[in-house]
Write a protein that holds these residues in place. Structure first.
Motif, PDB file in Angstrom:
ATOM      1  N   GLN A   1       0.800  -1.092   0.001  1.00 46.05           N
ATOM      2  CA  GLN A   1       0.125   0.091   0.116  1.00 46.05           C
ATOM      3  C   GLN A   1       0.797   1.291  -0.165  1.00 46.05           C
ATOM      4  OE1 GLN A   1      -2.779  -0.568   3.263  1.00 46.05           O
ATOM      5  NE2 GLN A   1      -3.587  -2.290   2.230  1.00 46.05           N
TER       6      GLN A   1
ATOM      7  N   ASP B   1     -19.886   5.736  -0.123  1.00 53.87           N
ATOM      8  CA  ASP B   1     -19.151   5.206  -1.588  1.00 53.87           C
ATOM      9  C   ASP B   1     -17.796   4.871  -0.955  1.00 53.87           C
ATOM     10  OD1 ASP B   1     -21.198   6.122  -3.099  1.00 53.87           O
ATOM     11  OD2 ASP B   1     -20.586   8.233  -2.577  1.00 53.87           O
ATOM     12  N   TYR B   2     -17.291   5.028   0.367  1.00 54.05           N
ATOM     13  CA  TYR B   2     -15.986   4.921   0.646  1.00 54.05           C
ATOM     14  C   TYR B   2     -15.833   4.291   2.039  1.00 54.05           C
ATOM     15  CZ  TYR B   2     -14.742   8.115  -3.003  1.00 54.05           C
ATOM     16  OH  TYR B   2     -14.386   8.755  -4.389  1.00 54.05           O
TER      17      TYR B   2
ATOM     18  N   GLY C   1     -11.512  -4.634   2.360  1.00 53.97           N
ATOM     19  CA  GLY C   1     -11.285  -4.548   0.905  1.00 53.97           C
ATOM     20  C   GLY C   1     -11.200  -5.590  -0.040  1.00 53.97           C
TER      21      GLY C   1
ATOM     22  N   ASP D   1     -13.877  -6.860  -2.748  1.00 60.42           N
ATOM     23  CA  ASP D   1     -13.532  -6.715  -4.229  1.00 60.42           C
ATOM     24  C   ASP D   1     -14.115  -8.201  -4.781  1.00 60.42           C
ATOM     25  OD1 ASP D   1     -11.977  -4.606  -4.673  1.00 60.42           O
ATOM     26  OD2 ASP D   1     -10.031  -5.518  -4.937  1.00 60.42           O
TER      27      ASP D   1
ATOM     28  N   PRO E   1     -19.402  -2.093  -5.284  1.00 60.05           N
ATOM     29  CA  PRO E   1     -18.984  -0.946  -5.691  1.00 60.05           C
ATOM     30  C   PRO E   1     -18.379   0.125  -4.631  1.00 60.05           C
ATOM     31  CG  PRO E   1     -21.246  -0.653  -5.869  1.00 60.05           C
ATOM     32  CD  PRO E   1     -20.861  -1.913  -5.229  1.00 60.05           C
TER      33      PRO E   1
ATOM     34  N   LYS F   1     -15.341   1.716  -2.440  1.00 55.42           N
ATOM     35  CA  LYS F   1     -14.003   1.963  -2.450  1.00 55.42           C
ATOM     36  C   LYS F   1     -13.305   2.160  -1.131  1.00 55.42           C
ATOM     37  CE  LYS F   1     -14.472   4.770  -6.611  1.00 55.42           C
ATOM     38  NZ  LYS F   1     -15.821   4.991  -6.036  1.00 55.42           N
ATOM     39  N   VAL F   2     -12.437   1.327  -0.844  1.00 62.01           N
ATOM     40  CA  VAL F   2     -11.722   1.335   0.549  1.00 62.01           C
ATOM     41  C   VAL F   2     -10.407   2.349   0.361  1.00 62.01           C
ATOM     42  CG1 VAL F   2     -10.499  -0.089   2.144  1.00 62.01           C
ATOM     43  CG2 VAL F   2     -12.404  -0.950   0.934  1.00 62.01           C
ATOM     44  N   LEU F   3     -10.435   3.287   1.555  1.00 58.22           N
ATOM     45  CA  LEU F   3      -9.311   4.082   1.668  1.00 58.22           C
ATOM     46  C   LEU F   3      -8.580   4.136   2.898  1.00 58.22           C
ATOM     47  CD1 LEU F   3     -10.614   7.156  -0.395  1.00 58.22           C
ATOM     48  CD2 LEU F   3      -8.787   5.655  -0.927  1.00 58.22           C
TER      49      LEU F   3
END
Lengths: 476, 238
Positions: free
Chosen positions: B15, B202-203, B216, B220, B225, B227-229
């Motif tokens: 990462q 969304d995240y 994550g 996946d 849909p 997103k992973v942050l």
């Protein structure tokens, strides 16, 4: 091993647990209800952490002075005309109780509130001796009627059953003809049990706490059945784990408050029954003869070791009610009457690593159990200590794992090796990589990628980026 | 202020974006970053599995690596929690116990460092999107950092925050637990993903590379849909 339940191996038990969607729904619901109520009850005190500190202090003090308090307790019980028996093993405890049963020529026994009698398999011993044994806690009663289904939770033993299932059990075994309404079911059980109290020869109970200073023992219940078990039969036997003591009533008050709040979020419980020896001259009820059986069964081997804190446990089940692993596998998966985090620590100590070596690994060490424990047992740390013992002293870890961990240890200790390995990783993983992920990894990655994607190693490691940037070569 | 970065092995190898965001963010907040390249791994995977003897050499190497640092900062709550465990591991060791204490005393998780040491609650970030946040067990319970990430996320402009149901429930990673008890881990991560979906965010944001890799990876695999942050990436957005 008496506290063992079922014959399946761990993997099979977990599989059964995961596939039991009803049980999982019931457990998740119960965890949420009890978790919220526990939190509210703790918040209400305002100074919960101070209460926990006090709870921990009392329990540690008792364990550090256990000899003294056990002696004090037994002296005071003897003074009031009660009998005390120290049982080193389950067999000794069972034999002693069997002897009383024979002397009294007892045919029927009513019981209330006891994990330790489950632990020593007292019921089957007494049944083999020709007695009828009736459990009077509603949950235990349901399980007993259902062909001795084992408990799956410390304070809610029949948590894995719903009201329809209980109705069916009652219909098949007791000729029950009404609906699955909890009130009707409970009323039926109550009617059945009333007759039993009145005709029982002996009452057997567990013991939440014994008070050393007065030679008393206390039972915390919600159904009032312990009152009847301890006041109607002529002979009363109480069985306690050797660590369940408090010095005086002052400490009892603290621990009962911690217990009821932590278990189900109650400020107090419906009934707290405290008894001191057999009935005296002016008493209107109570047993004519009283026996206290103090059970060691492996506990003294835990004293003085790094696992001693598990003996602080007051069996409130708060750890079970927050455990994310218990939530998905249920109580029977633990293969022991002691389930959840406390069971995962206690069962290998009392029942041995051969039987329970998987339990210490059935935890992510998330610490939720430690956070809620009202007497501050560092449960996740004790699970970790078990792992260390299994690896270092018991030598029960798989060889492949040992080699992998040895390699890991070497790699992590040597920056040169690490740098070489991490640099080579993207190329090594290339055959398994599609885009930026690995969907079907080799070796240790296999179990991971059966469920999840694994990220492909970055072509440029972070450290390379940083180095280039320092040299002025990298983007920023 | 001089800050020595402990990137962690997961960030270093998998990462890189998180490492870069951490560096840029801290520099923007006035820190000078130093990265000792002899750093490897805190030893957590082996330690948690019970291999204490095997991993002590690695821990000593980390203690030496950061011996001269003023502050050690890492974008991982669980690795910093591991540093805080070192003094207990070396308890009674005449040489290493005090060295371990020294490392623990100056080690901080990224958001904890920003809020508690730098005394900054608004990093001047802007991030457009609906986000939810998973609290990592080791960071919140073992390290005791609960508020800092919430304070910092609360001050990010344009960010729409939605609370994750049962946010403190473990995601099922637990190091080797994720593969050793894969069946149970799957149920745990599925429940986590279900809760994330319930928020319609969304995240999904987190502060620990391990948990994010687990959640994550499952998101996946299921083709969701979301997103992973890492929180460093959000706080570094402008």
């Amino acid at each position: 091993m008496p506290m063992k339940i079922g014959t399946n191996d761990f993997k099979k038990r977990v599989e059964n647990g995961i596939n039991d969607s009803f049980m999982r729904g019931a457990v998740a619901g119960a965890q949420e209800r009890m978790g919220t109520r526990r939190q509210d009850a703790a918040d209400e005190l305002g100074n919960w952490e101070e209460w926990r500190n006090l709870g921990e202090e009392i329990r540690q003090h008792v364990l550090d002075n256990l000899d003294y308090y056990l002696e004090q307790l037994s002296e005071n019980i003897a003074k009031r005309g009660g009998h005390v028996f120290f049982a080193q093993t389950a067999e000794e405890a069972n034999d002693y109780i069997k002897d009383i049963v024979k002397k009294k020529n007892a045919k029927k026994i009513v019981k209330a509130k006891s994990m330790v009698t489950e632990e020593i398999s007292l019921n089957s011993t007494l049944e083999q001796a020709g007695c009828t044994v009736v459990e009077t806690d509603l949950g235990e009663y349901i399980l007993q009627v259902d062909d001795h289904d084992p408990p799956s939770h410390i304070v809610v033993p029949a948590l894995h059953k719903n009201k329809e299932q209980i109705r069916d059990v009652f219909t098949q075994k007791l000729g029950y003809q009404k609906t699955e309404k909890p009130e009707e079911l409970a009323w039926h059980a109550r009617e059945m049990l009333r007759k039993e109290y009145l005709t029982a020869d002996i009452g057997i109970t567990g013991c939440n706490f014994a008070v050393a200073e007065t030679g008393s023992f206390a039972l915390v219940t919600n159904e009032g059945n312990a009152d009847l078990v301890t006041s109607l039969p002529k002979t009363q036997i109480t069985v306690m784990g050797m660590e369940r003591l408090v010095p005086t009533f002052e400490e009892l008050e603290v621990l009962v408050s911690l217990l009821t709040r932590s278990a189900v979020g109650q400020k107090l419980t419906s009934y707290i029954t405290v008894l001191t020896g057999p009935r005296e001259e002016l008493d209107v009820d109570g047993p004519e003869e009283f026996h206290l059986v103090i059970v060691d069964n492996g506990r003294s081997k835990i004293l003085g070791t790094e696992f001693q804190p598990i003996l602080q446990c007051i069996r409130c089940a708060a750890c079970i009610n927050v455990c994310p692993v218990y939530r998905h596998v249920g109580g029977h998966s633990y293969g022991s009457i002691y389930s959840g985090p406390v069971g995962a620590v206690l069962s290998p100590l009392l029942g041995g690593y051969d039987e329970y070596k998987e339990l210490p690994y059935a935890s992510t060490l998330c610490g939720a159990c430690t956070e809620v424990c009202p007497v501050k047992i560092p449960l996740h740390q004790l699970l970790h200590k078990h792992r260390q013992v299994i690896v270092e002293k018991e030598g029960k870890a798989p060889i492949s794992e040992k080699l992998a961990m040895k390699a890991f240890g070497l790699g992590a200790a040597s920056p040169m090796l690490y740098k070489f390995g991490s640099k080579a990783a993207p190329a090594a993983m290339n055959p398994f990589t599609a885009g930026d992920k690995i969907s079907n990894g080799p070796g240790p990655l296999k179990a991971w990628t059966e469920i999840r994607e694994f990220p492909a190693p970055n072509k440029e490691r972070f450290r390379d980026w940083f180095e280039n940037r320092e040299k002025g070569g990298g983007e920023s | 202020m001089k800050v020595t970065l402990f990137a962690t092995c997961l960030v270093d190898m998998f990462q890189g974006n998180v490492g870069k965001a951490t560096v840029e963010l801290l520099e923007r907040l006035g820190c000078e970053i130093d990265f000792p390249e002899s750093q490897v791994c805190c030893g957590q995977p082996a330690y948690n599995s019970g291999y204490v003897k095997e991993v002590k050499a690695a821990m000593k190497s980390m203690i030496d690596t950061f011996a001269d640092a003023e502050y050690v900062v890492s974008p991982s709550g669980s690795c910093i929690a591991m540093f805080h465990e070192y003094p207990h591991i070396f308890k009674g060791d005449p040489v290493w116990e005090s060295k371990a204490k020294n490392l623990a005393a100056k080690s901080y998780e990224l958001t904890q460092f920003i809020v508690d040491v730098l005394k900054i609650e608004d990093v001047g970030a802007r991030f457009k999107g609906k986000v939810t946040y998973h609290t990592s067990c080791h960071m919140t319970r073992l390290l005791g950092v609960k508020k800092a990430p919430m304070i910092l996320l609360g001050n990010v402009k344009d960010l729409e925050f939605t609370e994750l149901p049962s946010k403190e429930q473990c995601c099922g990673f637990g190091g080797t637990f994720s593969v050793k008890m894969a069946q149970i881990s799957e149920q745990m991560v599925d429940e986590k993903v279900m809760h994330v979906e319930e928020t319609s965010a969304d995240y999904l944001i987190g502060a620990d590379a391990g948990c994010l890799m687990n959640i994550g990876g499952r998101i996946d695999r299921k083709g969701k849909p979301i997103k992973v942050l890492h929180i460093a990436e959000v706080l570094n957005s402008r």
